[in-house]
Design an enzyme around this catalytic site. Structure first.
Site, short mmCIF file in Angstrom:
data_model
loop_
_atom_site.label_atom_id
_atom_site.label_comp_id
_atom_site.label_asym_id
_atom_site.label_seq_id
_atom_site.Cartn_x
_atom_site.Cartn_y
_atom_site.Cartn_z
N ASP A 24 0.83 -0.97 0.36
CA ASP A 24 0.09 0.38 -0.22
C ASP A 24 1.34 1.50 0.28
O ASP A 24 1.61 1.87 1.15
CB ASP A 24 -1.08 0.08 1.73
CG ASP A 24 -1.72 1.21 1.58
OD1 ASP A 24 -1.96 1.74 0.16
OD2 ASP A 24 -2.75 0.76 2.22
N ASP A 52 -1.37 5.28 -7.06
CA ASP A 52 -1.48 4.90 -5.77
C ASP A 52 -1.79 3.09 -5.80
O ASP A 52 -2.17 3.04 -7.16
CB ASP A 52 -3.07 4.83 -5.49
CG ASP A 52 -2.79 4.43 -3.78
OD1 ASP A 52 -2.25 3.83 -3.35
OD2 ASP A 52 -3.77 3.59 -3.57
#
Length: 499
Positions: A179, A378
């Site tokens: 992440d 992301d």
């Protein structure tokens, strides 16, 4: 005498020309302009969609009970390079869906929660609101060269990718979510007050000789956004804004990276109460830009990853400190937001469809002084979100250039879909990102036209948002090695560099 007589005829033909010219569609590409196209292999992508539903974990999943001995070399928290393998989630944890469309809808539901979590975190930072003032949402959630494998996880209904690391001494192997949109590293720990189902046995800190609680007076504890004390030991809590959270003891522990060795004293959360969208993984590796992220604790000067196709059973790698931006790499400025240090902003100047620039206001991608706007890269968000003022003209340009394709009904957050049933392949206009330093990144067709069922319905894989934050998601990144050159504030996009 003939010259005056010809004037009415010239006037007549001029009026006829102007009339027909005014009736032509003005938004079509100029006939003299070459449209850049790429081929979408419909047959292949539908086959992958079929295969993921019947994927057999037992025949391909590696052992989940591997123990690494302490003979692996000990690495200092410095600029040594290492590599870890990355995997799609479906190769480690299986939830059955009745068909491919139900899988996609589940994935999109989770992705919306993910996106809302990131935008909520940014809004809190912009308003200078402390997370310690908040409580978890009461929502019901449905079920060195360092190198490590990275896998995609769509059969569980998420766009997350997983890597496998060792924790403790002796090291036990765990699958962890990758992440770039968060900082805190954590994993579920015994004893569990409330733990979700994971693939590996839950970590037992009493079985590790290198586990050490963090004191309340430590720098690591003070760096937490949400913390408290119990008997002088630091407690952490992370709320992800979508109802997911983890709570427990904050500690330091040895973390092992495949055969590359181990790093001591990595600060991480030992979660005894964990709920939310993490099913399958033991926890999470935070690769954001904050002080407690794994990248900062390793003092990494760079890291890179390549995400395999989300419907693939293949794997690639997550690499630290081994930047290799070749002549075929598309580079772009890497920027930070002074209001929130977690996110990685990229200097995007515009987008094109079919080789023709789309008319998008420059402000749509600009990060302003107040911390609003901008676009981040992301790996945890699946679908790219663009401000409405950028999305609408992008979509409209794509629709104008695909008038030969049969339209289909909207699906979930996708408002532009096509019926490609019966087609083996189609040629579509190329979609490209254009960066502030003049470079452009041309996406493969499979990165913006994706199947949403097994019958041949494909959707344009972008979505609008009213948030000031835009995100380049992992569907657009798949098959491209994405490099974060932290030392030089540069990003790199290298197509077909997954191995």
């Amino acid at each position: 005498m003939s010259e005056p007589a010809s004037k009415p005829f010239l006037l007549f033909f001029t009026l006829i020309f102007l009339f027909f010219a005014s009736t032509l569609p003005r938004d079509l590409p100029d006939a003299t302009t070459t449209t850049t196209t790429t081929i979408l292999d419909v047959t292949s992508s539908l086959q992958q969609a079929h295969n993921i539903l019947s994927f057999d974990l037992q025949t391909q999943k590696p052992s989940t009970h591997t123990t690494i001995t302490t003979s692996s070399p000990s690495l200092s928290n410095s600029s040594l390079s290492f590599s870890l393998e990355l995997h799609p989630r479906e190769t480690i944890y299986k939830i059955h869906h009745k068909d491919y469309k139900s899988l996609v809808l589940s994935r999109l539901h989770r992705d919306t929660a993910r996106f809302n979590s990131l935008t909520a975190r940014l809004e809190l930072a912009l308003e200078d609101i402390s997370k310690s003032d908040l409580k978890p949402l009461e929502t019901e959630i449905e079920p060195e060269d360092l190198s490590t494998p990275v896998t995609s996880g769509t059969s569980q209904g998420s766009g997350e990718y997983f890597t496998r690391v060792g924790v403790g001494n002796p090291a036990r192997q765990f699958y962890m979510v990758l992440d770039t949109g968060s900082d805190i590293n954590w994993l579920q720990c015994q004893p569990c007050t409330d733990c979700y189902q994971q693939t590996d046995p839950i970590f037992d800190p009493t079985a590790s000789s290198t586990y050490a609680p963090v004191t309340c007076q430590s720098q690591q504890c003070s760096s937490l956004e949400m913390s408290s004390c119990r008997s002088g030991q630091c407690l952490y809590q992370v709320n992800y804004g979508d109802g997911s959270y983890t709570f427990g003891d904050f500690a330091t522990e040895s973390v092992s990276f495949g055969n590359s060795g181990s790093v001591k004293n990595v600060a991480l959360g030992c979660g005894h109460d964990n709920e939310g969208l993490f099913v399958g993984a033991a926890g999470l590796l935070g690769l954001g830009g904050g002080p407690l992220s794994l990248t900062n604790q390793l003092k990494a000067t760079s890291f890179s990853y390549c995400l395999v196709n989300r419907d693939s059973a293949g794997s690639s790698t997550l690499d630290f400190n081994s930047v290799q931006l070749g002549v075929d790499s598309v580079t772009a400025p890497l920027m930070k937001n002074r209001k929130i240090d977690t996110f990685y902003y990229v200097g995007l100047s515009g987008m094109s469809v079919g080789g023709q620039m789309v008319s998008i206001p420059e402000s749509a991608f600009r990060l302003d002084e107040s911390g609003n706007g901008g676009i981040i890269v992301d790996c945890g968000t699946a679908i790219t979100r663009l401000q409405t003022q950028a999305y609408n003209p992008l979509r409209d340009a794509f629709v104008r250039m695909t008038q030969n394709l049969k339209l289909a009904s909207a699906v979930a957050l996708f408002d532009t879909c096509y019926d490609l049933s019966g087609q083996a392949s189609v040629r579509v206009p190329t979609v490209s990102f254009h960066f502030a330093d003049g470079k452009s990144w041309n996406l493969p067709a499979a990165n913006y036209l994706i199947p949403v069922d097994s019958a041949g319905t494909y959707c344009f894989a972008f979505a609008p948002t009213t948030s000031s934050l835009s995100i380049i998601g992992n569907v657009q990144q798949q098959g491209t090695r994405v490099t974060f050159d932290l030392a030089n504030n540069r990003m790199g996009f290298s197509p077909n560099k997954c191995q």
